[in-house]
Design an enzyme around this catalytic site. Structure first.
Site, PDB file in Angstrom:
ATOM      1  N   GLY A 173      -3.740  -5.671   4.725  1.00 41.79           N
ATOM      2  CA  GLY A 173      -4.399  -4.447   5.150  1.00 41.79           C
ATOM      3  C   GLY A 173      -4.810  -3.559   3.994  1.00 41.79           C
ATOM      4  N   SER A 174      -4.636  -2.246   4.193  1.00 41.85           N
ATOM      5  CA  SER A 174      -5.170  -1.262   3.241  1.00 41.85           C
ATOM      6  C   SER A 174      -4.485  -1.284   1.886  1.00 41.85           C
ATOM      7  CB  SER A 174      -5.064   0.140   3.848  1.00 41.85           C
ATOM      8  OG  SER A 174      -5.858   0.242   5.008  1.00 41.85           O
ATOM      9  N   THR A 175      -3.375  -2.005   1.738  1.00 40.55           N
ATOM     10  CA  THR A 175      -2.727  -2.060   0.422  1.00 40.55           C
ATOM     11  C   THR A 175      -3.598  -2.756  -0.610  1.00 40.55           C
ATOM     12  OG1 THR A 175      -1.549  -4.083   1.076  1.00 40.55           O
ATOM     13  CG2 THR A 175      -0.378  -1.980   1.363  1.00 40.55           C
ATOM     14  N   VAL A 176      -4.599  -3.537  -0.170  1.00 42.59           N
ATOM     15  CA  VAL A 176      -5.483  -4.197  -1.137  1.00 42.59           C
ATOM     16  C   VAL A 176      -6.773  -3.415  -1.372  1.00 42.59           C
ATOM     17  CG1 VAL A 176      -4.564  -6.476  -0.556  1.00 42.59           C
ATOM     18  CG2 VAL A 176      -6.643  -5.662   0.571  1.00 42.59           C
TER      19      VAL A 176
END
Length: 575
Positions: free
Chosen positions: A297-300
């Protein structure tokens, strides 16, 4: 001339008997001399000696102790303790059935249990009675002097940290062979080599004396892991509390040394106790931090932004109009929680805007983002050598659909492990240098491989610091004494009919202190079942507590920054 005197027949018979007896005696004397006195007769003394030894001389195995596993500071994680195993010769035991009930009672068995076992091993010369007993308990049974009951010395593995380090250290089976984790990965190194000796035993099977040592036992080699048991306990406590408080299905956390790639802590929930396997289930054995893959998800998003900056098509001060808070891509609608309006690049990361990321990705070739992901370690092994480690999925399509281009930039359509994500953030924390992940303590860190320009990494670091300010989605990751940089992530889980609306994975990835990182940490909470399910609500607070406690334990000096002066919520005390 007188005729010779005739000897009576009775006397001839007497002489004959004497001659026969003398011949027999001479034959016996010759045979004894042949067997025991005269040289050169290989069937002589050797034969008698062999017959005697066959009844009294036995070869016994000398079990080698397994090597000790310790943490980086020498704290024991796995040790071998001498134990006694009782076994029996069923043929000998069958000769005294009147004592079976006495033996069964001493073993805690029923008479039927012993009779059943005797039936299964009838005609054999070996069967186990009870493995891995304390020497005192075994001696009490041996003192009964039941014919056919014997003992042998073995080693049992004991894990002082119990469930706290179970998934990483692993365990051995009853024969002291590695079955899980480090015990399995380094089984040959830890196992050692058994020895052998010949002993003389009496007719009751008791050792009278040692005849000769055939081969000395070689103990196994010791192994020093990279983890710090103090940080391991800290991470275990906080992750367990978070999984319980959020009624989550599972969770995992990794703490990594930002400069060396060494794993300082690796914990998972749920856990098992390797010292008590009575309720052991297969699903409890997984080291989820290394084996379980999920969409990050948004961690990348910071990696995708870094790819955009590297391409030259965007700059640090580039701006995006996200109004009206949603965008249509290939028949799908991507939305932000609210209409963020005009955002600069740092604001895109801080607010975790899907709309802005989609607009950016649609203007780029997807291979540019994929190349950045791969250079950071996604889609490949981390270098730990851990059994069953997942490598994730980093697809490269021949023809990219519009929605694939967009979702690729914010962590859907790819998969990674918790440890892979930690390695990728380690590149950011280490100025663009990628190092392999190590589960063993290293005297000297590997040289590492430069994969991203240092100045580019510095720009991303500034964005990630803003992502944990009061206005960012990761503000709950802040600490009282140390600056933090990081990013939240919240993804829907895949179900039978596509993505489920009510099942999530919440995560936070970051490092601290932000200006000179000492540790990298990633927290993943699987299926929180409360109203709060976002990464910033569920995973970020765990990062905050663990990062602050870990840095204090590592004696890292506090470094207060201007944007951390504001009053923060009360912290849970570190014990």
């Amino acid at each position: 001339m007188k005729a010779p005197k005739r000897i009576p027949i009775a006397r001839w018979r007497f002489y004959g008997v004497i001659l026969v007896l003398a011949g027999l005696a001479g034959s016996l004397v010759w045979r004894v001399a042949d067997l025991q006195v005269l040289p050169g007769n290989e069937r002589g003394f050797t034969f008698l000696q062999g017959q005697g030894q066959a009844r009294t001389l036995r070869t016994e195995t000398i079990n080698a102790s397994r090597g000790v596993i310790t943490d980086r500071n020498g704290e024991p994680l796995a040790v071998s303790t001498p134990v006694t195993t009782l076994w029996a010769n069923p043929r000998e035991l069958a000769e005294t059935p009147q004592r079976w009930s006495e033996l069964a009672r001493a073993l805690g068995w029923s008479n039927a249990d012993l009779e059943s076992r005797m039936g299964r091993f009838a005609g054999r010369e070996f069967m186990y009675l009870q493995r891995h007993m304390t020497p005192h308990a075994a001696d009490e049974i041996l003192a009964l002097n039941i014919p056919g009951v014997y003992s042998q010395r073995e080693y049992r593995r004991f894990y002082p940290a119990g469930e706290v380090a179970a998934h990483l250290v692993g365990m051995t089976d009853i024969d002291d062979r590695g079955q899980e984790g480090i015990e399995l990965a380094y089984d040959a190194w830890l196992a050692g080599e058994n020895g052998a000796r010949q002993v003389i035993k009496d007719r009751h099977g008791h050792t009278v004396r040692e005849h000769q040592l055939l081969r000395s036992a070689r103990p196994g080699n010791n192994l020093t892991l990279s983890i710090d048991l103090r940080l391991q306990y800290l991470a275990h406590r906080e992750l367990r509390s978070a999984v319980h408080e959020n009624r989550a299905r599972a969770g995992s956390m990794v703490i990594m040394d930002a400069q060396t790639g060494e794993i300082l802590a690796m914990v998972n929930q749920p856990v098992y106790n390797p010292n008590d396997r009575s309720n052991l289930r297969g699903d409890l054995l997984r080291n989820r931090a290394l084996t379980d893959m999920f969409e990050p998800g948004s961690t990348v998003k910071p990696f995708a932004v870094m790819a955009a900056l590297e391409s030259g098509d965007y700059r640090y001060n580039s701006r995006f109009n996200t109004a009206p808070g949603h965008i249509r891509v290939g028949g799908h609608t991507l939305t932000d929680p609210v209409n963020y309006g005009d955002l600069d690049m740092a604001g895109v990361i801080a607010k975790s805007s899907q709309v802005a990321m989609a607009k950016m990705a649609m203007n780029m070739e997807p291979e540019v983002i994929r190349s950045m992901y791969y250079r950071l370690g996604l889609g490949q092994g981390t270098g730990t050598g851990f059994p069953g480690e997942g490598v994730g999925a980093l697809p490269n399509y021949d023809r990219w659909r519009a929605i694939q281009k967009a979702t690729y930039s914010f962590g859907y359509g790819i998969s990674a492990t918790t440890t892979q994500l930690a390695q990728a953030y380690g590149v950011l924390a280490n100025g663009g240098i990628k190092r392999p992940v190590s589960l063993l303590r290293m005297d000297e860190p590997p040289a590492g491989q430069p994969v991203v320009n240092r100045e580019l990494v510095s720009q991303i670091n500034r964005m990630l610091e803003q992502a944990v300010t009061r206005d960012g989605t990761g503000h709950r990751a802040r600490t009282d004494a140390y600056s933090v940089a990081g990013k939240t992530g919240t993804v829907h889980k895949v179900g039978l009919q596509g993505y489920d609306d009510d099942r999530y994975i919440a995560s936070f990835a970051g490092y601290a202190p932000a200006e000179n990182p000492r540790i990298v940490a990633v927290v993943v909470i699987d299926e929180p079942a409360t109203e709060a399910y976002f990464g910033g609500q569920v995973a970020a607070p765990v990062f905050s507590r663990v990062a602050e406690g870990a840095l204090r334990l590592l004696q890292e000096p506090p470094r207060q920054r201007d944007n951390y002066v504001e009053k923060l919520p009360p912290r849970r005390p570190i014990s």
